[in-house]
Scaffold this motif. Structure first.
Motif, PDB file in Angstrom:
ATOM      1  N   GLU A 303      20.766 -31.668  21.261  1.00 35.93           N
ATOM      2  CA  GLU A 303      21.046 -32.359  22.523  1.00 35.93           C
ATOM      3  C   GLU A 303      22.204 -31.694  23.273  1.00 35.93           C
ATOM      4  OE1 GLU A 303      21.850 -36.305  21.253  1.00 35.93           O
ATOM      5  OE2 GLU A 303      19.788 -36.691  20.570  1.00 35.93           O
ATOM      6  N   LEU A 304      23.233 -31.328  22.512  1.00 34.55           N
ATOM      7  CA  LEU A 304      24.400 -30.704  23.130  1.00 34.55           C
ATOM      8  C   LEU A 304      24.066 -29.340  23.724  1.00 34.55           C
ATOM      9  CD1 LEU A 304      27.013 -31.593  20.366  1.00 34.55           C
ATOM     10  CD2 LEU A 304      26.995 -32.499  22.707  1.00 34.55           C
ATOM     11  N   MET A 305      23.094 -28.658  23.111  1.00 36.87           N
ATOM     12  CA  MET A 305      22.723 -27.308  23.566  1.00 36.87           C
ATOM     13  C   MET A 305      21.609 -27.323  24.602  1.00 36.87           C
ATOM     14  SD  MET A 305      24.496 -24.864  22.029  1.00 36.87           S
ATOM     15  CE  MET A 305      23.433 -23.422  21.834  1.00 36.87           C
ATOM     16  N   ASP A 373      32.632 -33.330  16.334  1.00 33.21           N
ATOM     17  CA  ASP A 373      33.505 -32.795  17.376  1.00 33.21           C
ATOM     18  C   ASP A 373      33.513 -31.267  17.366  1.00 33.21           C
ATOM     19  OD1 ASP A 373      34.905 -32.838  14.927  1.00 33.21           O
ATOM     20  OD2 ASP A 373      36.843 -32.986  15.899  1.00 33.21           O
ATOM     21  N   THR A 374      33.336 -30.668  16.188  1.00 34.58           N
ATOM     22  CA  THR A 374      33.224 -29.208  16.109  1.00 34.58           C
ATOM     23  C   THR A 374      31.960 -28.746  16.812  1.00 34.58           C
ATOM     24  OG1 THR A 374      34.369 -29.189  13.964  1.00 34.58           O
ATOM     25  CG2 THR A 374      33.100 -27.225  14.555  1.00 34.58           C
ATOM     26  N   LEU A 375      30.844 -29.439  16.555  1.00 35.35           N
ATOM     27  CA  LEU A 375      29.590 -29.077  17.201  1.00 35.35           C
ATOM     28  C   LEU A 375      29.680 -29.255  18.718  1.00 35.35           C
ATOM     29  CD1 LEU A 375      27.044 -30.713  14.716  1.00 35.35           C
ATOM     30  CD2 LEU A 375      27.643 -28.286  14.912  1.00 35.35           C
ATOM     31  N   ALA A 376      30.350 -30.304  19.152  1.00 32.82           N
ATOM     32  CA  ALA A 376      30.483 -30.560  20.585  1.00 32.82           C
ATOM     33  C   ALA A 376      31.286 -29.454  21.265  1.00 32.82           C
ATOM     34  CB  ALA A 376      31.130 -31.921  20.817  1.00 32.82           C
ATOM     35  N   LEU A 377      32.378 -29.034  20.638  1.00 30.70           N
ATOM     36  CA  LEU A 377      33.207 -27.976  21.235  1.00 30.70           C
ATOM     37  C   LEU A 377      32.457 -26.654  21.239  1.00 30.70           C
ATOM     38  CD1 LEU A 377      35.848 -27.045  22.437  1.00 30.70           C
ATOM     39  CD2 LEU A 377      36.763 -26.768  20.109  1.00 30.70           C
ATOM     40  N   ALA A 378      31.752 -26.362  20.167  1.00 34.11           N
ATOM     41  CA  ALA A 378      30.972 -25.120  20.117  1.00 34.11           C
ATOM     42  C   ALA A 378      29.908 -25.120  21.194  1.00 34.11           C
ATOM     43  CB  ALA A 378      30.339 -24.951  18.743  1.00 34.11           C
ATOM     44  N   ALA A 379      29.180 -26.235  21.333  1.00 38.49           N
ATOM     45  CA  ALA A 379      28.120 -26.306  22.333  1.00 38.49           C
ATOM     46  C   ALA A 379      28.690 -26.190  23.755  1.00 38.49           C
ATOM     47  CB  ALA A 379      27.350 -27.609  22.188  1.00 38.49           C
ATOM     48  N   GLU A 380      29.869 -26.753  23.964  1.00 44.64           N
ATOM     49  CA  GLU A 380      30.512 -26.648  25.279  1.00 44.64           C
ATOM     50  C   GLU A 380      30.772 -25.175  25.622  1.00 44.64           C
ATOM     51  OE1 GLU A 380      34.668 -28.007  27.519  1.00 44.64           O
ATOM     52  OE2 GLU A 380      34.147 -28.819  25.552  1.00 44.64           O
ATOM     53  N   ARG A 381      31.282 -24.440  24.649  1.00 43.69           N
ATOM     54  CA  ARG A 381      31.554 -23.012  24.882  1.00 43.69           C
ATOM     55  C   ARG A 381      30.256 -22.238  25.101  1.00 43.69           C
ATOM     56  NH1 ARG A 381      36.275 -21.556  20.365  1.00 43.69           N
ATOM     57  NH2 ARG A 381      37.837 -23.053  21.152  1.00 43.69           N
TER      58      ARG A 381
END
Length: 385
Positions: A303-305, A373-381
Motif C-alpha cells: 500500500e505504501l509503495m 515505521d521503518t517500512l513507511a520511511l523507506a516507502a516515502e523515500r
C-alpha cells in the motif's frame, strides 16, 4: 622461508552480496531493506526464557551433540501437530544445528562426493553453489519460470542423470516468495522415485505463507520424506537470526550421516538458547500468528509503495518482496541497487546475485521484516524517485 601460497578453493567467490549491501547501507546511513533480518526483537516470552536459563546452574556447558532432548521432543511434537505427519523420533531423526546454514552444509558434506551432481532451482540463495563445490560436487542449475518463479518439472526431469546425488528445493522461496504446493512435491516425488537421489528441502520460512494458503512440507509426502533432509530455522520463526539455531529432520540413516559431520563442525549449539526455545516451542501461538503478522507487513508495504514507480510482484510467502524498476532506470540491477542505496537511502538486494552466472532480469529484492515505521520511511523515500 617465504610464506606459502594458498590456492583458493573458491577463487571466483567474493564477499556475499548481503554483507556488501549491509555495509554500504551502514556507510550511507541508508534504511537496510537488503539483508533478511528483522529490526525488532524476539517475543518477550523467548527473551525472558533465555534470561531465566542463563541464570540456571548447569545451563552453561555443552549441550548433547544432537541437541537438548527436551528441544528435540518439542520439535517432534510441533512438527506432528502442524503438518499432520507421524512425529519424528527425537532420538534418531532430529538434529539441532547452528542455524539452518550449518544444517545445509552438514547435509552437503555428508551426501555429496567429488563428481556428484546437485540440482539447484535458480534463483537460489547464494550459499548453495559454493557449499556444493566445496564438497567436490557439481551444481546443475535449473531455472525457475520468471516472473512466477515456479518450477518447470520437465526441465527438472531432463536435468536428472545417474550422477544426480541430491536435489535442493526452497519453499517459501528466497528471493521470490514463491511457494511449492503439495501437488508440486508429489510430482517431484514421482520424478525421484526411480533414482538414487536425495532431497534437501530448505523450509526456513515455513510459517510465512499468506492469503489463507498452507505451507506444504516434504514431510507430508511419504515418498519424499523417506529420502529427505528437511531444514528449518528458529531464527526466522522467532525474529532471532543472531541466535543461529536451526534443525534438520531426516530418517534415521540420513540423520546419522548428518551428525557425523555436525559433531566435527559445531558439535553443540548454545545450551541456554536451546532451553529457551524448548520453552516457547510448546506455545503454538508464538508461531501460529506469524502468517497474519507478516501478511500485514507485506500488504502495508504494498500500500505504501502504490504511488511509487516500482512494480511489485506477487509475494505468496517469505518476508521478501521483488520489484521491477524499469520505469525508473535501464541500469543493471547491481548498479541500480548501489545507486538506490547511495542516493535514496534505501538498501536492497539485486536479484542477479541469486544466479550463478549473474543473470539479470531487472529485479530487486526488498525485505519487509521491519517495523511499520521503518517500512513507511523507506516507502516515502522510494516514492520520491
Amino acid at each position: 622461508m617465504p610464506v606459502p601460497l594458498l590456492p583458493s578453493k573458491l577463487p571466483d567467490v567474493g564477499t556475499s552480496i548481503f554483507s556488501v549491501m549491509s555495509q554500504l547501507a551502514a556507510e550511507c546511513g541508508a534504511i537496510n531493506l537488503a539483508q533478511g533480518f528483522p529490526d525488532y526483537d524476539p517475543p518477550q516470552a523467548l527473551t525472558e526464557a533465555l534470561a531465566r536459563h542463563a541464570r540456571t546452574a548447569g545451563h552453561h556447558q555443552y549441550a548433547p551433540m544432537p541437541g537438548l532432548p527436551r528441544l528435540r521432543e518439542a520439535i517432534s511434537h510441533k512438527t506432528a501437530a502442524v503438518y499432520g505427519v507421524p512425529a519424528p523420533d527425537p532420538t534418531t531423526e532430529i538434529t539441532v544445528t547452528s542455524g539452518a546454514t550449518e544444517a545445509l552444509y552438514a547435509v552437503l558434506a555428508a551426501v555429496v562426493r567429488p563428481g556428484d551432481e546437485v540440482l539447484v532451482l535458480e534463483p537460489a540463495y547464494d550459499l548453495y553453489g559454493p557449499a556444493i563445490r566445496l564438497q567436490g560436487g557439481v551444481p546443475v542449475y535449473v531455472p525457475l519460470r520468471v516472473p512466477e518463479f515456479t518450477p518447470d518439472w520437465d526441465l527438472v526431469q531432463a536435468a536428472l542423470t545417474p550422477r544426480t546425488r541430491l536435489v535442493m528445493i526452497n519453499t517459501p522461496h528466497n528471493p521470490s516468495g514463491a511457494v511449492l504446493t503439495l501437488q508440486d512435491l508429489t510430482t517431484l516425488a514421482g520424478l525421484l522415485a526411480d533414482t538414487d537421489a536425495f532431497l534437501l528441502s530448505d523450509e526456513v520460512y515455513e510459517h510465512m505463507v499468506f492469503d489463507g494458503q498452507q505451507h506444504a512440507s516434504a514431510l507430508q509426502v511419504p515418498a519424499l520424506a523417506e529420502r529427505s533432509f528437511v531444514l528449518s530455522s528458529f531464527g526466522k520463526t522467532y525474529h532471532a537470526t543472531g541466535w543461529k539455531v536451526g534443525y534438520c529432520i531426516a530418517p534415521p540413516l540420513l540423520t546419522a550421516e548428518v551428525r557425523r559431520v555436525h559433531q566435527f563442525v559445531t558439535f553443540a549449539v548454545s545450551t541456554p538458547a536451546q532451553h529457551a526455545l524448548a520453552d516457547v516451542l510448546l506455545e503454538p501461538e508464538q508461531y501460529a500468528t506469524l502468517p497474519a503478522f507478516y501478511q500485514h507487513k507485506r500488504d502495508l508495504f504494498g500500500e505504501l509503495m502504490a504511488g511509487s514507480r516500482f512494480e511489485l510482484l506477487p509475494t505468496p510467502g517469505s518476508y521478501f518482496q521483488l520489484a521491477r524498476y524499469q520505469s525508473i532506470s535501464s541500469e543493471g540491477d547491481v548498479a541500480f541497487a548501489q545507486r538506490l542505496t547511495r542516493e535514496s537511502g534505501v538498501a536492497v538486494i539485486p536479484v542477479s546475485a541469486f544466479y550463478h552466472d549473474g543473470l539479470d532480469h531487472g529485479l530487486i529484492r526488498f525485505c519487509f521484516a521491519k517495523r511499520d515505521d521503518t517500512l513507511a520511511l523507506a516507502a516515502e523515500r522510494l516514492s520520491q524517485i
